[in-house]
Design an enzyme around this catalytic site. Sequence first.
Site, PDB file in Angstrom:
ATOM      1  CB  VAL A  61      -1.019   0.039   1.164  1.00  0.00           C
ATOM      2  CG1 VAL A  61      -2.034  -1.081   1.053  1.00  0.00           C
ATOM      3  CG2 VAL A  61      -0.325   0.060   2.525  1.00  0.00           C
ATOM      4  CE1 TYR A 152      -0.201   1.639  14.463  1.00  0.00           C
ATOM      5  CE2 TYR A 152      -0.966   2.525  16.561  1.00  0.00           C
ATOM      6  CZ  TYR A 152      -1.144   1.687  15.468  1.00  0.00           C
ATOM      7  OH  TYR A 152      -2.272   0.907  15.391  1.00  0.00           O
TER       8      TYR A 152
HETATM    9  P1  NAP Z   1      -1.581  -7.238  12.097  1.00  0.00           P
HETATM   10  O1  NAP Z   1      -2.102  -8.513  12.670  1.00  0.00           O
HETATM   11  O2  NAP Z   1      -0.143  -6.915  12.238  1.00  0.00           O
HETATM   12  O3  NAP Z   1      -2.010  -7.183  10.553  1.00  0.00           O
HETATM   13  C1  NAP Z   1      -1.628  -6.101   9.741  1.00  0.00           C
HETATM   14  C2  NAP Z   1      -1.831  -6.473   8.308  1.00  0.00           C
HETATM   15  O4  NAP Z   1      -1.398  -5.369   7.465  1.00  0.00           O
HETATM   16  C3  NAP Z   1      -1.011  -7.681   7.871  1.00  0.00           C
HETATM   17  O5  NAP Z   1      -1.800  -8.510   7.040  1.00  0.00           O
HETATM   18  C4  NAP Z   1       0.136  -7.060   7.093  1.00  0.00           C
HETATM   19  O6  NAP Z   1       0.687  -7.903   6.102  1.00  0.00           O
HETATM   20  C5  NAP Z   1      -0.578  -5.891   6.433  1.00  0.00           C
HETATM   21  N1  NAP Z   1       0.364  -4.914   5.913  1.00  0.00           N
HETATM   22  C6  NAP Z   1       1.377  -4.309   6.585  1.00  0.00           C
HETATM   23  N2  NAP Z   1       2.051  -3.497   5.754  1.00  0.00           N
HETATM   24  C7  NAP Z   1       1.460  -3.593   4.537  1.00  0.00           C
HETATM   25  C8  NAP Z   1       1.703  -2.990   3.279  1.00  0.00           C
HETATM   26  N3  NAP Z   1       2.708  -2.129   3.097  1.00  0.00           N
HETATM   27  N4  NAP Z   1       0.889  -3.296   2.230  1.00  0.00           N
HETATM   28  C9  NAP Z   1      -0.121  -4.180   2.396  1.00  0.00           C
HETATM   29  N5  NAP Z   1      -0.399  -4.785   3.578  1.00  0.00           N
HETATM   30  C10 NAP Z   1       0.398  -4.497   4.625  1.00  0.00           C
HETATM   31  O7  NAP Z   1      -2.346  -5.974  12.706  1.00  0.00           O
HETATM   32  P2  NAP Z   1      -3.839  -5.784  13.291  1.00  0.00           P
HETATM   33  O8  NAP Z   1      -3.717  -5.720  14.749  1.00  0.00           O
HETATM   34  O9  NAP Z   1      -4.795  -6.721  12.667  1.00  0.00           O
HETATM   35  O10 NAP Z   1      -4.114  -4.282  12.797  1.00  0.00           O
HETATM   36  C11 NAP Z   1      -4.961  -3.943  11.710  1.00  0.00           C
HETATM   37  C12 NAP Z   1      -5.159  -2.441  11.698  1.00  0.00           C
HETATM   38  O11 NAP Z   1      -5.771  -2.032  12.927  1.00  0.00           O
HETATM   39  C13 NAP Z   1      -3.851  -1.634  11.601  1.00  0.00           C
HETATM   40  O12 NAP Z   1      -4.047  -0.490  10.802  1.00  0.00           O
HETATM   41  C14 NAP Z   1      -3.583  -1.244  13.035  1.00  0.00           C
HETATM   42  O13 NAP Z   1      -2.791  -0.086  13.123  1.00  0.00           O
HETATM   43  C15 NAP Z   1      -5.000  -1.018  13.534  1.00  0.00           C
HETATM   44  N6  NAP Z   1      -5.103  -1.092  15.011  1.00  0.00           N
HETATM   45  C16 NAP Z   1      -4.806  -2.255  15.669  1.00  0.00           C
HETATM   46  C17 NAP Z   1      -4.894  -2.276  17.061  1.00  0.00           C
HETATM   47  C18 NAP Z   1      -4.583  -3.505  17.877  1.00  0.00           C
HETATM   48  O14 NAP Z   1      -4.630  -3.414  19.120  1.00  0.00           O
HETATM   49  N7  NAP Z   1      -4.324  -4.653  17.288  1.00  0.00           N
HETATM   50  C19 NAP Z   1      -5.280  -1.115  17.759  1.00  0.00           C
HETATM   51  C20 NAP Z   1      -5.563   0.030  17.038  1.00  0.00           C
HETATM   52  C21 NAP Z   1      -5.482   0.032  15.664  1.00  0.00           C
HETATM   53  P3  NAP Z   1       2.215  -8.472   6.197  1.00  0.00           P
HETATM   54  O15 NAP Z   1       2.056  -9.869   6.663  1.00  0.00           O
HETATM   55  O16 NAP Z   1       2.705  -8.417   4.801  1.00  0.00           O
HETATM   56  O17 NAP Z   1       2.981  -7.601   7.135  1.00  0.00           O
END
Ligand code: NAP
Length: 244
Positions: A61, A152
Amino acid sequence: MSKVALITGATRGIGKEIALTLAKENYDIAINYRTENDEVQNTKNEIEALGVKCLMIKADVSNFEDCKELAEKINEEYGRIDVLVNNAGITKDTLLMRMSENDFKDVIDINLVGTFNVTRNIIPYMIKARSGRIINLSSVVGISGNAGQTNYSSSKAGIIGFTKSLAKEVGSRNVLVNAVAPGFIETKMTEVLKDDVKNNMINLIPLKRAGKVEDVARVVKFLASDDSSYITGQVIQVDGGMLM
Ligand code: NAP
């Protein structure tokens, strides 16, 4: 003809659960992924088992050209795009005093510039259709700030400004733009945190538990649905009351 939803970074965690939840609502799904691994095919299989189509598109992305091709492929395959969920995101946490230039830039490039890159290439299709929903994943730390996350939290605060500005630009075209701000959700992103950090966070949450991916996905489902047709430019916190 089924509606179509694109979810970025959706082979695991919150993005995968959003994809499965929208598939259960009969959306045909387009999933973007960056890294080739078993999770990609497993996610496709799980979505197709729900009886909808699933298109998997490799794209970083943070790369504008990748995102242009991503939008073109969805249009070729489905001929429409109704819902965009900008979910892809990373963390590179450390105190500012120790943060490298790349640690800062990488997080901004993927989380904030990535949201621009995908949205900029998808929105012409929504404007032409005079219909669309864009849901951006922000975070409570984009509102409150957090020590160790200047990169972040800047990216997630930027997403809030992006969401509100775009909502004002495209509301008259019936394109609704909102953000979801999760608190502490159990995923691979947060499993790296030490137990005492996790326990301290849970103590600060009135509901006394970490959030589940389903807690976030249900709110995204609502924002994609006709039930939210008079909501735009909003930031919905999904944090168990962590930040009030
Ligand atoms: P996660 O398990 O680390 O998953 C993140 C996903 O994004 C992975 O599939 C990753 O793929 C993909 N990604 C990263 N960089 C990318 C790129 N350059 N192009 C395409 N895909 C990419 O994280 P999550 O916890 O599910 O988080 C999802 C969203 O929610 C994020 O935006 C995060 O900031 C937000 N969020 C999460 C939390 C929390 O507590 N978990 C809290 C607040 C907000 P790869 O395998 O290739 O890295």
